[in-house]
Write a protein that holds these residues in place. Structure first.
Motif, mmCIF file in Angstrom:
data_model
loop_
_atom_site.group_PDB
_atom_site.id
_atom_site.type_symbol
_atom_site.label_atom_id
_atom_site.label_comp_id
_atom_site.label_asym_id
_atom_site.label_seq_id
_atom_site.Cartn_x
_atom_site.Cartn_y
_atom_site.Cartn_z
ATOM 1 N N GLU A 118 -13.983 -25.488 18.735
ATOM 2 C CA GLU A 118 -14.221 -24.574 19.856
ATOM 3 C C GLU A 118 -13.187 -24.859 20.937
ATOM 4 N N LEU A 151 -11.152 -23.794 24.537
ATOM 5 C CA LEU A 151 -11.158 -23.083 25.814
ATOM 6 C C LEU A 151 -9.718 -22.856 26.248
ATOM 7 N N THR A 195 -3.182 -16.761 22.536
ATOM 8 C CA THR A 195 -4.431 -16.739 21.768
ATOM 9 C C THR A 195 -4.170 -16.314 20.331
ATOM 10 N N LYS A 199 -12.694 -21.084 17.110
ATOM 11 C CA LYS A 199 -13.337 -20.074 17.953
ATOM 12 C C LYS A 199 -12.789 -20.281 19.359
ATOM 13 N N THR A 233 -12.485 -19.182 23.447
ATOM 14 C CA THR A 233 -12.935 -18.511 24.656
ATOM 15 C C THR A 233 -11.771 -18.490 25.640
ATOM 16 N N ALA A 284 -14.966 -10.735 18.306
ATOM 17 C CA ALA A 284 -16.078 -11.653 18.556
ATOM 18 C C ALA A 284 -16.864 -11.858 17.250
ATOM 19 N N ARG A 318 -13.337 -14.425 22.375
ATOM 20 C CA ARG A 318 -13.937 -13.681 23.473
ATOM 21 C C ARG A 318 -13.159 -13.989 24.745
ATOM 22 N N ILE A 370 -13.354 -13.915 29.061
ATOM 23 C CA ILE A 370 -14.257 -13.929 30.203
ATOM 24 C C ILE A 370 -13.425 -13.831 31.479
ATOM 25 N N LEU A 405 -19.476 -21.648 32.532
ATOM 26 C CA LEU A 405 -19.428 -21.319 31.112
ATOM 27 C C LEU A 405 -20.718 -21.746 30.423
#
Length: 269
Positions: free
Chosen positions: A40, A42, A52, A63, A65, A88, A92, A94, A103
């Protein structure tokens, strides 16, 4: 959200330049990045999703964010990633101020690229990110060190423009030398296991085709600041054209030299 000045602007031509830039400088950045053991990630300042997309191609198990301040960039990022087949929940975006992150999960990795140079208080971003990272999370940051830019021959039309460009970035709260300060910034923000490396380009007659590509990319980079510099009355059209023509001259010159260093940091929270 409060509007901050961004030297490159958010025009569509600039959004596409960011994607092209990511591809041109992909190798010197990502040859030293390995997120194969992370799950995961960030990404702070995800912009139009240019980095990305590269991250997902290189590490398809991730994954991601992406946190981005500007809504126009998120809209473009979602379109770009969807066209490349990424949706998604794998990715994703934000809209948040990275200095005040809220978060819903913790991450085992974080990535920042060409972002802190635009922020007046990078320590606040690093501190805001830290609580959202798992222990021993892998943090990778790549940032500019614009004082290292050198060409041979040196042409005043280029270097004068570059000085104005960088002075303006400082004026609006950025730091074109932030890469050199990454070690201190990370330590002041409470990170450990900090490691720094210098990457970039040193291209001469032995790398003529690569040199042409990078000179053209750099001309576009400098040109991306022209609308803001014009609006502020810091340059005129003649100076822009003189810079661009000089860059074209160096691009075509076999014995010209392009040199630039960025700084890459790794750390854990």
């Amino acid at each position: 959200m409060t509007q901050y000045k961004y030297i490159h602007g958010y025009q569509e031509i600039e959004q596409e330049r960011l994607r092209h830039q990511a591809r041109v400088i992909e190798k010197p950045i990502y040859d030293y990045i390995d997120f194969s053991e992370q799950r995961e990630l960030l990404e702070i300042g995800s912009g139009v999703g240019a980095q990305t997309e590269i991250l997902l191609k290189k590490f398809p198990h991730l994954k991601i964010t992406g946190v981005e301040y500007e809504a126009k960039q998120i809209e473009k990022a979602e379109k770009n990633l969807n066209l490349s087949g990424y949706t998604a929940p794998q990715v994703r975006f934000i809209q948040q101020d990275a200095r005040k992150l809220v978060l819903d999960r913790k991450f085992d990795s974080a990535f920042i690229c060409w972002v802190l140079e635009h922020i007046s208080d990078p320590i606040q971003v690093l501190k805001s990110m830290k609580p959202h990272l798992l222990p021993n999370a892998k943090v990778v940051i790549t940032e500019v060190f614009n004082a290292t830019f050198y060409t041979y021959p040196s042409i005043p039309a280029i270097m004068d423009y570059w000085r104005i460009y960088n002075d303006y970035q400082v004026q609006i709260g950025g730091d074109p030398q932030v890469g050199a300060k990454l070690g201190d910034l990370l330590e002041a923000s409470g990170y450990t296991n900090i490691s720094l490396r210098s990457g970039g380009f040193h291209l001469d007659s032995r790398h003529f085709e690569d040199k042409k590509t990078v000179f053209n990319y750099w001309k576009n980079l400098m040109s991306s600041g022209a609308p803001m510099l014009l609006e502020e009355g810091l340059i005129n059209e003649a100076q822009i054209h003189a810079m661009q023509n000089a860059m074209d001259e160096l691009t075509a010159k076999e014995d010209s030299i392009f040199y630039y260093r960025f700084i890459q940091a790794t750390a854990t929270p």
